[in-house]
Design a protein around this motif. Structure first.
Motif, PDB file in Angstrom:
ATOM      1  N   LEU A 182      11.120   0.634   8.837  1.00  9.55           N
ATOM      2  CA  LEU A 182      12.133   0.938   7.824  1.00  9.55           C
ATOM      3  C   LEU A 182      12.097   1.946   6.706  1.00  9.55           C
ATOM      4  O   LEU A 182      12.738   2.808   6.208  1.00  9.55           O
ATOM      5  CB  LEU A 182      12.886  -0.173   7.385  1.00  9.55           C
ATOM      6  CG  LEU A 182      13.417  -1.191   8.501  1.00  9.55           C
ATOM      7  CD1 LEU A 182      14.070  -2.380   7.625  1.00  9.55           C
ATOM      8  CD2 LEU A 182      14.753  -0.543   9.089  1.00  9.55           C
ATOM      9  N   ASN A 183      10.457   2.133   6.358  1.00 11.38           N
ATOM     10  CA  ASN A 183      10.383   2.721   5.061  1.00 11.38           C
ATOM     11  C   ASN A 183      11.231   2.455   3.920  1.00 11.38           C
ATOM     12  O   ASN A 183      11.636   3.330   3.112  1.00 11.38           O
ATOM     13  CB  ASN A 183      10.251   4.266   5.785  1.00 11.38           C
ATOM     14  CG  ASN A 183       9.638   5.071   4.647  1.00 11.38           C
ATOM     15  OD1 ASN A 183       8.294   4.739   3.929  1.00 11.38           O
ATOM     16  ND2 ASN A 183      10.107   6.287   4.388  1.00 11.38           N
ATOM     17  N   ALA A 184      11.180   0.929   3.757  1.00 14.76           N
ATOM     18  CA  ALA A 184      11.895   0.765   2.746  1.00 14.76           C
ATOM     19  C   ALA A 184      11.327   0.737   1.380  1.00 14.76           C
ATOM     20  O   ALA A 184      10.200   1.016   1.075  1.00 14.76           O
ATOM     21  CB  ALA A 184      12.335  -0.711   3.074  1.00 14.76           C
ATOM     22  N   THR A 185      12.038   0.929   0.356  1.00 21.68           N
ATOM     23  CA  THR A 185      11.849   0.678  -1.009  1.00 21.68           C
ATOM     24  C   THR A 185      11.837  -0.409  -1.732  1.00 21.68           C
ATOM     25  O   THR A 185      13.178  -1.060  -1.843  1.00 21.68           O
ATOM     26  CB  THR A 185      12.542   1.864  -1.796  1.00 21.68           C
ATOM     27  OG1 THR A 185      12.318   3.367  -1.112  1.00 21.68           O
ATOM     28  CG2 THR A 185      12.145   1.796  -3.323  1.00 21.68           C
ATOM     29  N   MET A 186      10.647  -1.088  -2.316  1.00 18.93           N
ATOM     30  CA  MET A 186      10.917  -2.484  -2.689  1.00 18.93           C
ATOM     31  C   MET A 186      11.256  -2.552  -4.244  1.00 18.93           C
ATOM     32  O   MET A 186      10.458  -1.675  -5.048  1.00 18.93           O
ATOM     33  CB  MET A 186       9.522  -3.228  -2.631  1.00 18.93           C
ATOM     34  CG  MET A 186       9.511  -4.378  -2.914  1.00 18.93           C
ATOM     35  SD  MET A 186      10.665  -5.199  -1.960  1.00 18.93           S
ATOM     36  CE  MET A 186       9.964  -5.078  -0.432  1.00 18.93           C
ATOM     37  N   THR A 187      12.240  -3.146  -4.593  1.00 19.36           N
ATOM     38  CA  THR A 187      12.526  -3.461  -5.879  1.00 19.36           C
ATOM     39  C   THR A 187      12.461  -5.126  -6.148  1.00 19.36           C
ATOM     40  O   THR A 187      12.459  -5.698  -5.213  1.00 19.36           O
ATOM     41  CB  THR A 187      14.042  -2.986  -6.092  1.00 19.36           C
ATOM     42  OG1 THR A 187      14.881  -3.414  -5.183  1.00 19.36           O
ATOM     43  CG2 THR A 187      14.279  -1.319  -5.802  1.00 19.36           C
ATOM     44  N   LEU A 188      12.661  -5.308  -7.444  1.00 20.21           N
ATOM     45  CA  LEU A 188      12.676  -6.617  -7.934  1.00 20.21           C
ATOM     46  C   LEU A 188      13.839  -7.565  -7.289  1.00 20.21           C
ATOM     47  O   LEU A 188      13.317  -8.645  -6.720  1.00 20.21           O
ATOM     48  CB  LEU A 188      12.984  -6.695  -9.432  1.00 20.21           C
ATOM     49  CG  LEU A 188      11.740  -6.404 -10.199  1.00 20.21           C
ATOM     50  CD1 LEU A 188      12.071  -6.410 -11.807  1.00 20.21           C
ATOM     51  CD2 LEU A 188      10.646  -7.241  -9.868  1.00 20.21           C
ATOM     52  N   PRO A 189      15.106  -7.078  -6.954  1.00 18.34           N
ATOM     53  CA  PRO A 189      15.845  -7.579  -6.396  1.00 18.34           C
ATOM     54  C   PRO A 189      15.542  -7.986  -4.677  1.00 18.34           C
ATOM     55  O   PRO A 189      15.837  -9.075  -4.088  1.00 18.34           O
ATOM     56  CB  PRO A 189      17.366  -7.062  -6.247  1.00 18.34           C
ATOM     57  CG  PRO A 189      17.198  -6.296  -7.543  1.00 18.34           C
ATOM     58  CD  PRO A 189      15.945  -5.951  -7.623  1.00 18.34           C
TER      59      PRO A 189
END
Length: 426
Positions: free
Chosen positions: A283-290
């Protein structure tokens, strides 16, 4: 037979622990970090009506395409450009410490140009009326462009003078396409070929229309997120993740003993699969706090599935069935409950994904993904490992599988009694 089963179980444990130890660092480190973790610049833009045109859904989408193109040229690892409401655009630039330079770069006026082979500009975006993607008769994607009256005349002269040569169409100095002229094109209609897919043709059409109908945008807010705050949030998230998974594992071991050990192994597999899907290869996701919060919550959902299975398993043992039959029956009976519970969570997550934006959507996506992976590991991995444990025949006492009874009581104690011919129970 028992020794072979024990060897298989030990090998399975070694493989899971080995893979987790070897890959967990790389898997976690490969996930891109969002603005709240890495720090950078947060910009809010708002489109404004001008004499040249009104702000519409289409015009805002064109602005987003242009901004995305420019920001990507800045060489950032994971910029975010997304729409908020009818006229606003949110831009997040991780790692950018100079917001003024960023605004200067992304705020340039779009310049669409038609150049001859010598590089001379003959036409510009003001001569373009419209551009739309379509499929040619050969079923290949292309972009159909419509020129204004003045642009049609210029284009006819340009193509007539460059038959057999290339003409380049550029946006902000970057070549969008450079077709070879086959014949003089009159009437103000032309097609641009060379797109590999209809989606690519659609993107090109949007970029072409953007140059022809620019929308003015105003900077409404600029906020810099310092690296100290981002690192602090990241460190706390890592601690929360570690404490959460550690507490879950201790809880499972204390309450369910051997079954809990199996669930912990399945949980390690769950974490690896989830990080692999979120990583750059899928997915090449971008990780954030939520997003991290969604993952931590989904771990609880993953454990919940195992608890339902183990409770059903104990019920089957108490009904007098053998350990193997109880295990198979427990999984079958628990599946309907697990499916219903996870479906309700998925429905909630889908609503948040459809109606939410930004942080809410990131939380919901990670939660939904975690639920799907947890169902896979609970139904397949936990079942496989529990079968191995029973085949090893370490013990037949239900206590070691989570039953709240004396360790000295075996599963055979719950087997139904049968009458002998003498009338006595056996």
């Amino acid at each position: 037979m028992r020794s072979n089963a024990i060897i298989k179980f030990i090998v399975a444990i070694g493989i899971i622990l080995g893979l987790f130890t070897y890959f967990i660092g790389d898997l976690a480190g490969s996930i891109k970090q969002g603005l709240d973790l890495q720090g950078g610049t947060h910009i809010v833009l708002e489109a404004e009506d001008t004499a040249q045109g009104q702000v519409t859904d289409d015009s805002v989408e064109r602005v987003i395409q242009i901004l995305s193109r420019r920001i990507n040229e800045m060489g950032l690892t994971e910029p975010v450009v997304q729409r908020e409401g009818a006229k606003r655009i949110i831009i997040e630039l991780p790692g950018v410490k100079d917001p003024d330079q960023a605004i200067k770069t992304i705020g340039k006026t779009a310049v669409l140009e038609f150049k001859n082979e010598a590089g001379q500009t003959v036409m510009n975006g003001n001569d373009l009326k419209d551009a739309k993607e379509q499929l040619a008769q050969s079923k290949k994607p292309e972009v159909a462009i419509t020129l204004s009256d003045e642009g049609a005349k210029k284009f006819a002269d340009l193509t007539a003078a460059n038959i057999g040569k290339q003409i380049a169409i550029t946006l902000d100095g970057q070549v969008l396409t450079a077709p070879v002229v086959q014949q003089a094109i009159t009437g103000g209609q032309a097609v641009i070929t060379g797109s590999n897919s209809l989606e690519e043709a659609k993107e090109l059409a949007i970029l072409l229309r953007s140059g022809a109908l620019p929308v003015k945008v105003n900077v409404m807010e600029v906020r810099t997120v310092g690296p100290t705050l981002g690192q602090d949030s990241k460190d706390k998230s890592v601690v929360a993740f570690g404490v959460g998974i550690g507490a879950i594992m201790v809880f499972l071991l204390v309450l369910y003993r051997l079954s809990g050990f199996v669930a912990n192994l399945a949980l390690l597999v769950y974490v690896m699969i989830l990080l692999l899907i979120l990583g750059p290869h899928v997915l090449n996701a971008t990780m954030t706090l939520p997003g991290i919060a969604g993952i931590i919550l989904s771990m609880g959902v993953a454990v919940d599935a195992n608890i339902l299975i183990f409770e059903r398993f104990k019920e089957e043992v108490f009904s007098g069935k053998s350990m193997r039959v109880s295990m198979e029956s427990g999984f079958k009976r628990a599946f309907a409950t697990i499916f219903d519970a996870n479906t309700s969570v998925m429905i909630t997550a889908c609503i948040l994904i459809a109606m939410g934006s930004g942080a809410v959507k990131g939380f919901a996506i990670n939660l939904a993904l975690g639920v799907l992976v947890s169902m896979f590991t609970a139904i397949t991995m936990s079942r496989l490992l529990l079968r191995m444990v029973i085949e090893c025949n370490f013990t037949s006492h239900p206590f070691w599988f989570g039953a709240n009874i004396s360790p000295s009581v075996s599963a055979e104690s719950f087997a139904p009694k049968v009458k002998t011919k003498g009338g006595k129970r056996k």
